[in-house]
Design an enzyme around this catalytic site. Structure first.
Site, PDB file in Angstrom:
ATOM      1  N   HIS A 131      45.361  49.981  30.253  1.00 33.35           N
ATOM      2  CA  HIS A 131      44.476  50.103  29.091  1.00 33.35           C
ATOM      3  C   HIS A 131      43.690  51.411  29.158  1.00 33.35           C
ATOM      4  CE1 HIS A 131      44.421  45.460  29.264  1.00 33.35           C
ATOM      5  NE2 HIS A 131      45.198  45.801  28.249  1.00 33.35           N
ATOM      6  N   SER A 179      47.327  42.090  31.970  1.00 32.53           N
ATOM      7  CA  SER A 179      46.121  41.371  32.386  1.00 32.53           C
ATOM      8  C   SER A 179      46.467  40.004  32.957  1.00 32.53           C
ATOM      9  CB  SER A 179      45.162  41.222  31.202  1.00 32.53           C
ATOM     10  OG  SER A 179      44.676  42.478  30.800  1.00 32.53           O
TER      11      SER A 179
END
Length: 163
Positions: free
Chosen positions: A19, A130
């Site tokens: 990210h 994640s």
């Protein structure tokens, strides 16, 4: 000429180096980047919205044209509220493309001005998610090379709280 404003939405539970890489690259391509952190009711996040916003800020706060906003509801509505130019999405694999393509077309049906921009991750981050990071951390594995230091410390606090 008007400023370009891109929204990078996600649950960011937690934010990863992948990210961070995409936001850093987007910050060079757009005048303004909004990291839009979804409440994520349907995903039952490990970290609260406030924690996820704080982790994103600590990981990317050095970028002057990046802001951090929590949001709930339809992305297309948030897109309109933010007067955005486009929505940024990362594509790690072909399977991501199929889902994101469908989502972008649906959002365009809801708002003809909706635009999606896709970036592929830098090679060293192409496998990070994640979900995988949470699982490794839950089993007390070392995630230091996959996430910012603030996230490593946040996982340590979760373990101290009995997670």
């Amino acid at each position: 000429m008007s400023k370009t404003r891109v929204i990078y939405p996600g649950t960011f539970d937690p934010i990863t180096n992948g990210h961070v890489d995409l936001v850093t690259r987007a910050s060079r391509m757009f005048d303004e980047v909004v990291v839009a952190i979804a409440i994520g009711h349907h995903k039952n996040p490990l970290f609260s919205l406030e924690e996820r916003v704080a982790l994103a800020q600590s990981s990317l706060g050095h970028l002057s044209n990046v802001e951090f906003v929590g949001f709930d509801g339809l992305l297309v509505n948030f897109f309109k509220e933010q007067k955005a130019t486009a929505v940024l999405r990362g594509l790690r694999a072909v399977s991501d493309f199929e889902y994101e393509f469908q989502l972008a077309n649906m959002n365009r049906q809801l708002d003809p001005h909706f635009e999606a921009v896709f970036l592929t991750p830098s090679e060293q981050y192409s496998f990070i998610s994640s979900t995988l990071i949470r699982e490794i951390a839950r089993l007390k594995g070392d995630v230091t090379k996959f996430v910012p230091q603030a996230v490593v410390e946040a996982f340590e606090r979760k373990h101290q709280q009995g997670w």
